[in-house]
Design a protein around this motif. Structure first.
Motif, PDB file in Angstrom:
ATOM      1  N   VAL A  57       0.822  -1.225   0.000  1.00 22.67           N
ATOM      2  CA  VAL A  57       0.000   0.000   0.000  1.00 22.67           C
ATOM      3  C   VAL A  57       0.850   1.267   0.000  1.00 22.67           C
ATOM      4  N   MET A  58       2.182   1.117  -0.072  1.00 19.89           N
ATOM      5  CA  MET A  58       3.064   2.273   0.040  1.00 19.89           C
ATOM      6  C   MET A  58       2.753   3.332  -1.010  1.00 19.89           C
ATOM      7  N   ARG A  59       2.639   2.914  -2.263  1.00 17.98           N
ATOM      8  CA  ARG A  59       2.404   3.879  -3.347  1.00 17.98           C
ATOM      9  C   ARG A  59       1.103   4.645  -3.115  1.00 17.98           C
ATOM     10  N   GLU A  60       0.054   3.922  -2.734  1.00 21.39           N
ATOM     11  CA  GLU A  60      -1.239   4.569  -2.532  1.00 21.39           C
ATOM     12  C   GLU A  60      -1.193   5.565  -1.370  1.00 21.39           C
ATOM     13  N   VAL A  61      -0.565   5.174  -0.254  1.00 19.24           N
ATOM     14  CA  VAL A  61      -0.514   6.041   0.930  1.00 19.24           C
ATOM     15  C   VAL A  61       0.244   7.327   0.621  1.00 19.24           C
ATOM     16  N   ILE A  62       1.383   7.209  -0.058  1.00 21.57           N
ATOM     17  CA  ILE A  62       2.155   8.407  -0.409  1.00 21.57           C
ATOM     18  C   ILE A  62       1.382   9.275  -1.386  1.00 21.57           C
ATOM     19  N   ALA A  63       0.725   8.628  -2.356  1.00 19.74           N
ATOM     20  CA  ALA A  63      -0.015   9.383  -3.377  1.00 19.74           C
ATOM     21  C   ALA A  63      -1.165  10.179  -2.780  1.00 19.74           C
ATOM     22  N   ARG A  64      -1.665   9.754  -1.628  1.00 18.67           N
ATOM     23  CA  ARG A  64      -2.779  10.471  -1.004  1.00 18.67           C
ATOM     24  C   ARG A  64      -2.341  11.764  -0.338  1.00 18.67           C
ATOM     25  N   VAL A  65      -1.041  11.936  -0.057  1.00 18.34           N
ATOM     26  CA  VAL A  65      -0.597  13.140   0.649  1.00 18.34           C
ATOM     27  C   VAL A  65       0.369  13.996  -0.172  1.00 18.34           C
ATOM     28  N   LEU A  66       1.139  13.369  -1.051  1.00 23.06           N
ATOM     29  CA  LEU A  66       2.182  14.114  -1.764  1.00 23.06           C
ATOM     30  C   LEU A  66       1.650  15.284  -2.585  1.00 23.06           C
ATOM     31  N   PRO A  67       0.517  15.148  -3.282  1.00 16.27           N
ATOM     32  CA  PRO A  67       0.013  16.287  -4.075  1.00 16.27           C
ATOM     33  C   PRO A  67      -0.316  17.523  -3.239  1.00 16.27           C
ATOM     34  N   ALA A  68      -0.507  17.354  -1.939  1.00 18.96           N
ATOM     35  CA  ALA A  68      -0.847  18.499  -1.088  1.00 18.96           C
ATOM     36  C   ALA A  68       0.360  19.382  -0.796  1.00 18.96           C
ATOM     37  N   ALA A  69       1.570  18.863  -1.074  1.00 20.91           N
ATOM     38  CA  ALA A  69       2.790  19.633  -0.792  1.00 20.91           C
ATOM     39  C   ALA A  69       3.022  20.670  -1.877  1.00 20.91           C
ATOM     40  N   GLU A  70       3.249  21.914  -1.484  1.00 25.27           N
ATOM     41  CA  GLU A  70       3.519  22.989  -2.433  1.00 25.27           C
ATOM     42  C   GLU A  70       4.992  23.379  -2.455  1.00 25.27           C
ATOM     43  N   ASN A  71       5.693  23.124  -1.340  1.00 21.61           N
ATOM     44  CA  ASN A  71       7.101  23.515  -1.266  1.00 21.61           C
ATOM     45  C   ASN A  71       7.869  22.475  -0.452  1.00 21.61           C
ATOM     46  N   LEU A  72       7.917  21.262  -0.980  1.00 23.15           N
ATOM     47  CA  LEU A  72       8.519  20.152  -0.253  1.00 23.15           C
ATOM     48  C   LEU A  72      10.027  20.331  -0.146  1.00 23.15           C
ATOM     49  N   GLN A  73      10.551  20.172   1.110  1.00 22.03           N
ATOM     50  CA  GLN A  73      11.963  20.441   1.364  1.00 22.03           C
ATOM     51  C   GLN A  73      12.771  19.209   1.751  1.00 22.03           C
ATOM     52  N   ALA A  74      12.099  18.157   2.242  1.00 23.20           N
ATOM     53  CA  ALA A  74      12.848  16.982   2.719  1.00 23.20           C
ATOM     54  C   ALA A  74      11.911  15.795   2.866  1.00 23.20           C
ATOM     55  N   ILE A  75      12.532  14.612   2.941  1.00 27.32           N
ATOM     56  CA  ILE A  75      11.820  13.370   3.202  1.00 27.32           C
ATOM     57  C   ILE A  75      12.280  12.845   4.560  1.00 27.32           C
ATOM     58  N   ALA A  76      11.347  12.654   5.472  1.00 25.56           N
ATOM     59  CA  ALA A  76      11.667  12.113   6.804  1.00 25.56           C
ATOM     60  C   ALA A  76      11.059  10.724   6.927  1.00 25.56           C
ATOM     61  N   PHE A  77      11.745   9.854   7.651  1.00 25.62           N
ATOM     62  CA  PHE A  77      11.215   8.505   7.851  1.00 25.62           C
ATOM     63  C   PHE A  77      11.561   8.015   9.241  1.00 25.62           C
ATOM     64  N   SER A  78      10.782   7.058   9.723  1.00 19.76           N
ATOM     65  CA  SER A  78      11.025   6.477  11.043  1.00 19.76           C
ATOM     66  C   SER A  78      12.193   5.498  10.928  1.00 19.76           C
ATOM     67  N   GLN A  79      13.336   5.881  11.469  1.00 19.03           N
ATOM     68  CA  GLN A  79      14.553   5.075  11.377  1.00 19.03           C
ATOM     69  C   GLN A  79      14.596   3.976  12.431  1.00 19.03           C
ATOM     70  N   GLY A  80      13.816   4.103  13.469  1.00 21.20           N
ATOM     71  CA  GLY A  80      13.749   3.145  14.557  1.00 21.20           C
ATOM     72  C   GLY A  80      13.276   3.872  15.808  1.00 21.20           C
ATOM     73  N   PRO A  81      12.985   3.129  16.877  1.00 20.70           N
ATOM     74  CA  PRO A  81      12.988   1.678  16.975  1.00 20.70           C
ATOM     75  C   PRO A  81      11.748   1.082  16.327  1.00 20.70           C
ATOM     76  N   GLY A  82      11.773  -0.215  16.103  1.00 20.88           N
ATOM     77  CA  GLY A  82      10.626  -0.858  15.499  1.00 20.88           C
ATOM     78  C   GLY A  82      10.963  -2.248  15.007  1.00 20.88           C
ATOM     79  N   LEU A  83      10.040  -2.829  14.264  1.00 18.42           N
ATOM     80  CA  LEU A  83      10.212  -4.157  13.697  1.00 18.42           C
ATOM     81  C   LEU A  83      11.068  -4.058  12.443  1.00 18.42           C
ATOM     82  N   GLY A  84      12.149  -4.819  12.396  1.00 15.61           N
ATOM     83  CA  GLY A  84      13.127  -4.696  11.316  1.00 15.61           C
ATOM     84  C   GLY A  84      12.545  -4.722   9.919  1.00 15.61           C
TER      85      GLY A  84
END
Length: 527
Positions: A57-84
Motif C-alpha cells: 500500500v506504500m504507493r497509494e498512501v504516499i499518493a494520497r498526501v504528496l500532491p498536497a505539498a507545495e514547497n517540499l523540502q525533505a523526506i523524513a522517515f522512522s529510522q527506529g525503533p521498530g520491527l526490522g
C-alpha cells in the motif's frame, strides 16, 4: 499551537515501525495525513506480514498526501525503533523518494517523534513524559541535549501486554480498546503489582490475568486498574525526583480514558499540569515523523543516504536533540526546612530530632489496591530498615511504626542527587554491596534515596524493598540506580564505574551482578 520558526517549507514523513503505515506532509501545520493499518486476521502482528502490507500500500498512501505539498523540502522517515522488516520497507521508500525528488533525507527516532508532536500539540515546554504504546512504556525527561529515560518496562510494553491478554481470550487486535470496553462494566480484582523504582514489569500481571477464573469484565477492570496505576506511580516518582510541573501522555495506549483520568488526578493532587494530544497524534502516525523531521531539518540534522540504515533498537536517549538549546532541569532542590516535604509516595515532616514518614492515599488508585500497597509497604519498610541496620548498613533508627507511618531519626546530610561525585558513588557502592550481602533488595535505588552524613552513605526509603538472594533481583536493583544516573548527568559512565568499585570491594558476587545489570539494560531495548 506553537509556530515553527523560521519557516522552512514542508516535509513529507513516513511512519511504519510496526502495524500502521502512515504518511503526512507538515508545513506550518499539518497539511495532509493518510494511514493504512495492518490488521492481522488472527493473533498478533507478524513482522514479515506487516512489512508486506506496507509494501503493497506504500504507493497509494504516499499518493494520497504528496500532491498536497507545495514547497517540499525533505523526506523524513522512522529510522527506529521498530520491527526490522517494517523499518526496512519504509526506509527503502524514503530513499527512493529522496533520490527521485532530489531532496535531503531525515532519519527520525520514533519515540522522540511521539514526544515532539505531543509538545507541539499541547504547548507544553519541559514535561515529564509517559510514553505508553504497544512495544514501549517509558518515562522520559529532557536534560542537556537528550531525552533521558527515567524508567521503563523491564519486559513488555503496556500495549503489547493488553494485546497478549486479549489474544488469550480470543478477543480481536488491538486488545487495548476491547479491554477498556469490558473494564467499564467490571469490578476490581487483585492482581500482581510490580514496580521497581522507576521501572516496572507487566509479565506477572498478564499471566495472572490470563489464568483468572473471574468474569472477563472483572479481569479487564483489575488489569487496567493495576497496570495503569503502575504507570502513573513511576511517572509520579519521576515528577517528584525531577521537580518539574508538567506531565505529557503520548503513545497509542494514551487514548485510554481511564489512563488519562488517573494521570490527571495525580497531577491535580501534586499541583502539576497534565495534557494529552488529540487522538490524531497519539498512535503511530506520519504527522509526528513529518513534524519532527521538519524541526530537525530546520537545525541541519540531515542523514546521508549511505548512513540511512534502520535501527530497530534505536533509543530515545541516543538522539542529540539539537533543536533544543536550553540545558533542562533534571532535579530541583527540596528540603525539610520549610515544612512537610512531599515525595512520590509519602509526606515527610520533622518532629523534633526525628522525622515522620506518612504514606498518603492516591486518588488515582483503586481504594482496595491503594490500602493494600500502603499497608504492605509501610510494614516491609520498617522491617527491612531494621534488618539492614543489623547487617551493618547505615540506615535511620526507627522510633515507632503504625499502619501508614514510620517515625525515625532524622538524618542530616546531602542527598546524593545534589552531591554526585566519584567518591560519593563509591561509598554508595559499598553501602549497596553490604545490603545485597545481607540478602536485601532495596527496590528503589535512586539518587534521591541515599544521604551522605559524616562521609558515610545512609540508605533511606525502603518502601519497595524485599528479601532475595537472586542474581536477577540484585541486577534489577543496580539497574534502577544506573538508569537514574543516566537520566540526570552526562558523567554517568564515570559514576557507574566508581559505584562498581565500591560494590565489588565488599560484595564477592559483584561481577555476576554487574553482568546481569547489563542484561537487564538490554531488555529495555525495543522488543
Amino acid at each position: 499551537m506553537p509556530e515553527l520558526k523560521p519557516p522552512v517549507g514542508e516535509v513529507l514523513g513516513l511512519e511504519g515501525t510496526a502495524w500502521n503505515l502512515s504518511a503526512a506532509v507538515f508545513g506550518d501545520d499539518l497539511v495532509a495525513l493518510h494511514s493504512s493499518p495492518y490488521a492481522p486476521p488472527t493473533g498478533g502482528i507478524h513482522p514479515r506480514e506487516a512489512a508486506q502490507h506496507h509494501a503493497s500500500v506504500m504507493r497509494e498512501v504516499i499518493a494520497r498526501v504528496l500532491p498536497a505539498a507545495e514547497n517540499l523540502q525533505a523526506i523524513a522517515f522512522s529510522q527506529g525503533p521498530g520491527l526490522g522488516p517494517c523499518l526496512r520497507t519504509v526506509a527503502t521508500a524514503a530513499r527512493a523518494l529522496s533520490l527521485a525528488l532530489d531532496l535531503p533525507l531525515v532519519g527520525v527516532n520514533h519515540c522522540v517523534a511521539h514526544v515532539e508532536i505531543g509538545r507541539w500539540a499541547t504547548g507544553f515546554d519541559d514535561p515529564i513524559v509517559l510514553y505508553a504504546s504497544g512495544a514501549n512504556t517509558q518515562v522520559l525527561g529532557y536534560l542537556n541535549g537528550r531525552y533521558r529515560i527515567f524508567g521503563e518496562t523491564l519486559d513488555i510494553g503496556i500495549g503489547n501486554a493488553l494485546d497478549k491478554f486479549a489474544r488469550s481470550h480470543g478477543l480481536p487486535h488491538p486488545g487495548g480498546p476491547v479491554v477498556e470496553r469490558f473494564a467499564r462494566d467490571g469490578n476490581y480484582i487483585e492482581l500482581p503489582y510490580t514496580v521497581k523504582g522507576m521501572d516496572l514489569a507487566f509479565s506477572g500481571l498478564i499471566s495472572a490475568a490470563q489464568e483468572s477464573k473471574a468474569p472477563i469484565e472483572d479481569v479487564c477492570h483489575g488489569l487496567q486498574e493495576t497496570g495503569f496505576a503502575m504507570c502513573v506511580e513511576v511517572t509520579e516518582r519521576a515528577l517528584a525526583h525531577a521537580g518539574k510541573d508538567e506531565v505529557l501522555l503520548v503513545g497509542g495506549v494514551g487514548a485510554n480514558s481511564r489512563l488519562q483520568e488517573m494521570l490527571r488526578e495525580m497531577c491535580e493532587d501534586r499541583g502539576a499540569r497534565f495534557a494529552v494530544p488529540e487522538r490524531t497524534y497519539l498512535g503511530d502516525n506520519g504527522a509526528m515523523i513529518a513534524y519532527t523531521g521538519r524541526v530537525m531539518l530546520e537545525h541541519g540534522a540531515l542523514l546521508p543516504i549511505e548512513e540511512s540504515q534502520v535501527r530497530p533498537g534505536y533509543r530515545a536517549d541516543e538522539v542529540p536533540v539539537v533543536w533544543r538549546s536550553e540545558p533542562g532541569e533534571a532535579v530541583r532542590g527540596l528540603t525539610l526546612e520549610g515544612g512537610p516535604l512531599r515525595g512520590a509516595e509519602a509526606v515527610v515532616e520533622v518532629q523534633g530530632g526525628d522525622v515522620a514518614k506518612r504514606r498518603v492515599s492516591k486518588r488515582y488508585r483503586n481504594e482496595l489496591l491503594d490500602r493494600r500497597l500502603i499497608t504492605e509497604r509501610t510494614r516491609a519498610e520498617a522491617r527491612l530498615i531494621a534488618a539492614a541496620r543489623r547487617a551493618g548498613v547505615r540506615t535511620p533508627v526507627i522510633r515507632d511504626v503504625t499502619a501508614d507511618t514510620i517515625v525515625m531519626e532524622r538524618v542530616e546530610g546531602d542527598v546524593l542527587k545534589y552531591a554526585m561525585s566519584e567518591e560519593t558513588l563509591r561509598l554508595a557502592g559499598v553501602a549497596v554491596g553490604r545490603l545485597h550481602g545481607a540478602g536485601i533488595i532495596h527496590g528503589d535505588l535512586t539518587t534521591s534515596n541515599m544521604i551522605f552524613e559524616d562521609n558515610r552513605c545512609v540508605l533511606i526509603d525502603f518502601g519497595l524493598a524485599h528479601v532475595s538472594a537472586e542474581l536477577e533481583s540484585r541486577g534489577v536493583d543496580l539497574h534502577v540506580l544506573f538508569q537514574t544516573l543516566e537520566s540526570t548527568t552526562d558523567e554517568h559512565e564515570e559514576l557507574k564505574a566508581a559505584f562498581a568499585r565500591g560494590y565489588a570491594g565488599v560484595f564477592p558476587g559483584a561481577g555476576e551482578v554487574l553482568a546481569r545489570e547489563r542484561e537487564v539494560e538490554l531488555r529495555g531495548r525495543y522488543l
